[in-house]
Scaffold this active site. Structure first.
Site, PDB file in Angstrom:
ATOM      1  N   GLY A 133      -8.035  -7.443 -11.349  1.00 56.11           N
ATOM      2  CA  GLY A 133      -6.834  -6.696 -11.716  1.00 56.11           C
ATOM      3  C   GLY A 133      -6.984  -6.079 -13.092  1.00 56.11           C
ATOM      4  O   GLY A 133      -8.011  -6.244 -13.761  1.00 56.11           O
ATOM      5  N   ARG A 134      -5.960  -5.381 -13.512  1.00 60.29           N
ATOM      6  CA  ARG A 134      -6.021  -4.686 -14.798  1.00 60.29           C
ATOM      7  C   ARG A 134      -4.745  -4.942 -15.588  1.00 60.29           C
ATOM      8  O   ARG A 134      -3.683  -5.175 -15.015  1.00 60.29           O
ATOM      9  CB  ARG A 134      -6.210  -3.175 -14.583  1.00 60.29           C
ATOM     10  N   THR A 139      -2.324   4.966 -23.008  1.00 58.29           N
ATOM     11  CA  THR A 139      -3.519   4.206 -23.359  1.00 58.29           C
ATOM     12  C   THR A 139      -4.238   3.607 -22.157  1.00 58.29           C
ATOM     13  O   THR A 139      -5.321   3.023 -22.296  1.00 58.29           O
ATOM     14  CB  THR A 139      -3.149   3.070 -24.332  1.00 58.29           C
ATOM     15  N   CYS A 170     -10.095   9.036 -17.852  1.00 55.84           N
ATOM     16  CA  CYS A 170      -9.753   8.536 -16.519  1.00 55.84           C
ATOM     17  C   CYS A 170     -10.353   9.401 -15.424  1.00 55.84           C
ATOM     18  O   CYS A 170     -10.791   8.888 -14.392  1.00 55.84           O
ATOM     19  CB  CYS A 170      -8.231   8.474 -16.361  1.00 55.84           C
ATOM     20  N   HIS A 214     -10.012  20.372  16.928  1.00 54.65           N
ATOM     21  CA  HIS A 214     -11.071  19.710  17.693  1.00 54.65           C
ATOM     22  C   HIS A 214     -12.366  20.505  17.573  1.00 54.65           C
ATOM     23  O   HIS A 214     -12.344  21.738  17.708  1.00 54.65           O
ATOM     24  CB  HIS A 214     -10.657  19.605  19.166  1.00 54.65           C
ATOM     25  N   GLY A 218      -0.787  -4.954  -2.517  1.00 55.84           N
ATOM     26  CA  GLY A 218       0.026  -3.744  -2.558  1.00 55.84           C
ATOM     27  C   GLY A 218      -0.271  -2.768  -1.443  1.00 55.84           C
ATOM     28  O   GLY A 218       0.525  -1.852  -1.188  1.00 55.84           O
ATOM     29  N   SER A 243      -9.413  -6.802  -5.381  1.00 53.60           N
ATOM     30  CA  SER A 243      -8.710  -5.572  -5.732  1.00 53.60           C
ATOM     31  C   SER A 243      -9.473  -4.370  -5.199  1.00 53.60           C
ATOM     32  O   SER A 243     -10.623  -4.469  -4.753  1.00 53.60           O
ATOM     33  CB  SER A 243      -8.592  -5.461  -7.257  1.00 53.60           C
ATOM     34  N   THR A 296      -4.663   8.780 -10.807  1.00 51.32           N
ATOM     35  CA  THR A 296      -4.925   9.859 -11.751  1.00 51.32           C
ATOM     36  C   THR A 296      -4.118  11.107 -11.421  1.00 51.32           C
ATOM     37  O   THR A 296      -3.510  11.725 -12.303  1.00 51.32           O
ATOM     38  CB  THR A 296      -6.430  10.189 -11.760  1.00 51.32           C
ATOM     39  N   SER A 352      -5.222  10.131 -18.329  1.00 50.42           N
ATOM     40  CA  SER A 352      -5.130  11.466 -17.738  1.00 50.42           C
ATOM     41  C   SER A 352      -3.734  12.059 -17.876  1.00 50.42           C
ATOM     42  O   SER A 352      -3.579  13.271 -18.047  1.00 50.42           O
ATOM     43  CB  SER A 352      -5.527  11.410 -16.259  1.00 50.42           C
TER      44      SER A 352
END
Length: 507
Positions: A301-302, A158, A57, A481, A224, A196, A352, A23
């Protein structure tokens, strides 16, 4: 003969060449074209090994939202009876209709993107790009034809791809999140490997459709993110029926011959296989356990997609473990004419919206005389589990590590959305936390929301944090409210107070 390192500006084929369909790359390409620059955008839209169509993405984010909504609608149907709704027939979910609808939307979005690129003046090729010399890219199209093109500036966008476990049977029998919608039938009894955000989103979606799901926490839960809030997400999923395996690792996945051992034929294994999948799990203590599932989805994970684009040929420095690219505050790599945007960057949060913002700023610095750098320190993000978790800034743990425990105050509270009261849904599921830096007038350095539409609630508060929001200013804000966001304007309980009550046995 390869082109020389530097040519006169008019002698390059393009002013800017973007490698990859991230993106951030799209954003920098469109913004640069707006400055009348000649831009080429390279993105090989090849299907995954399981046959899933690959989108941009933004398409992936849309798919995440569609799948979350599918799971939320089941809960909404259940809640609706308490609001007086009655159904004349049984309500059933059709997996194939969901798959067709989502894939159709991805195809439409892909066509719309191509039209948008043309209207912006960006040249687009469905091709793979590999850097072979300074300012020179070898372009290989889907038919294998190759040619070399030059550009004054290169941008790498990429993106990332799911990491592998590298265990026997993974390649043959496991899938990743991007393959989920390639399954012709519901995935049945599913093992999600990995805690993840991606893994928990998939687990929450499948559980929300009524499928049996087990999550193997390999290695951690929402790494994280704020860990106390992450544990509340875990607890909510357990209450919803998701099973968890702790402190374990997978050693192999194999196919069994018994097609009925893990469910009926409607939940049979995917990709045309016969039988179910037997997973061998090893506990931290060394004990071996075997369990049968219909589908095994890996989400541990990536890693960055940077191994085959020729970075080493021109000396672009990468992190050895993750493959992510080292950049400076200007998104510039170790080679001055090559930049990296988005999730391929080392040490920065991936989102993104952040990538798009950074891409626009990069193009403005390159071609519009701009000087504004992207701020990577206060980035809002959302985990699209059925009960959303949105966060901006530091976790409580990271804040204490950064400023010292004595300098951090965390205000928190559970809340009960008004629309949950009639269906009598869990009163203590939704949660907010505001992390403050005490010496800096209790400036808000972290904000965490767990509840319906948490991402939408957080957006405005994220803007306030960019402006230096303090706890006093938050308290002085008038709450709307009825509404869930008003809880953030009336926080008095601190984490220290809660821990003291627990020590005294009053909580």
């Amino acid at each position: 003969m390869d082109p020389p390192d530097t040519l006169s500006p008019g002698l390059y084929d393009y002013d800017l060449l973007v490698i990859g369909g991230g993106s951030g790359g799209l954003a920098v390409a469109k913004e640069a074209a707006g400055f009348m620059k000649k831009v080429l955008f390279l993105d090989l839209l090849a299907p995954s090994p399981r046959g899933a169509e690959r989108g941009s993405c933004s398409d992936i984010d849309s798919i995440r939202k569609f799948l979350q909504q599918a799971s939320l609608l089941r809960q909404a149907i259940q809640d609706s009876q308490k609001y007086g709704w009655r159904f004349k027939q049984e309500v059933l979910h059709d997996w194939s209709e969901l798959v067709q609808a989502v894939q159709g939307q991805v195809r439409s979005a892909s066509l719309e993107l191509k039209r948008e690129l043309r209207s912006c003046g960006v040249s687009h090729l469905n091709a793979h790009g590999r850097i072979v010399a300074p300012r020179t890219v070898e372009v290989t199209d889907v038919d294998g034809r190759k040619r070399r093109l030059t550009a004054e500036t290169l941008v790498v966008a990429t993106g990332t791809t799911p990491q592998c476990l590298c265990i026997p049977g993974e390649t043959e029998y496991c899938i990743t999140s991007k393959d989920l919608l390639s399954l012709p039938r519901p995935p049945g009894r599913t093992l999600v490997v990995g805690g993840s955000a991606e893994g928990l989103e998939c687990a929450g979606f499948l559980s929300g459709l009524g499928l049996p799901v087990t999550v193997a926490l390999t290695p951690d839960l929402l790494p994280g993110f704020d860990q106390k809030t992450a544990r509340k997400i875990e607890n909510h999923m357990i209450v919803a029926g998701v099973d968890f395996l702790y402190r374990c690792s997978l050693s192999k996945v194999e196919q069994t011959k018994d097609a009925t051992s893990a469910g009926d034929s409607a939940a049979a294994p995917q990709q045309g296989r016969e039988g179910t999948l037997r997973v061998t799990v090893i506990s931290k203590e060394g004990q071996t356990l075997q369990k049968d599932f219909d589908t095994v989805l890996v989400a541990v994970g990536r890693k960055a997609c940077t191994s085959d684009i020729g970075l080493e040929s021109v000396g672009v420095q990468r992190c050895r473990d993750s493959g992510r690219i080292l950049v400076n505050e200007r998104d510039q790599t170790s080679v001055d004419h090559i930049y990296a945007i988005g999730s391929v960057q080392h040490g920065r949060r991936s989102a993104t919206g952040l990538s798009v913002h950074a891409g626009k700023l990069l193009a403005r610095r390159l071609y519009g005389g701009g000087s504004v750098l992207c701020d990577y320190t206060c980035v809002p993000t959302v985990v699209l589990t059925p009960l959303e978790y949105a966060a901006c800034g530091l976790s409580e743990e990271k804040a204490k590590l950064t400023f010292g425990e004595a300098n951090v105050e965390a205000y928190h509270s559970h809340y009960w959305p008004l629309e949950w009261i009639l269906p009598a849904r869990n009163k203590n599921s939704c949660y907010v936390k505001v992390v403050c830096h005490i010496p800096d007038h209790e400036r808000v350095v972290g904000l965490h929301i767990m509840g319906p539409n948490a991402g939408d609630i957080l957006q405005g508060f994220a803007a306030a944090m960019k402006c230096g929001l303090t706890k006093q200013q938050l308290d002085a804000t008038v709450g709307i409210h009825p509404g869930s966001a008003q809880v953030l304007t009336s926080l008095t309980q601190t984490q220290r107070m809660s821990e003291a009550l627990m020590v005294r046995g009053n909580c």
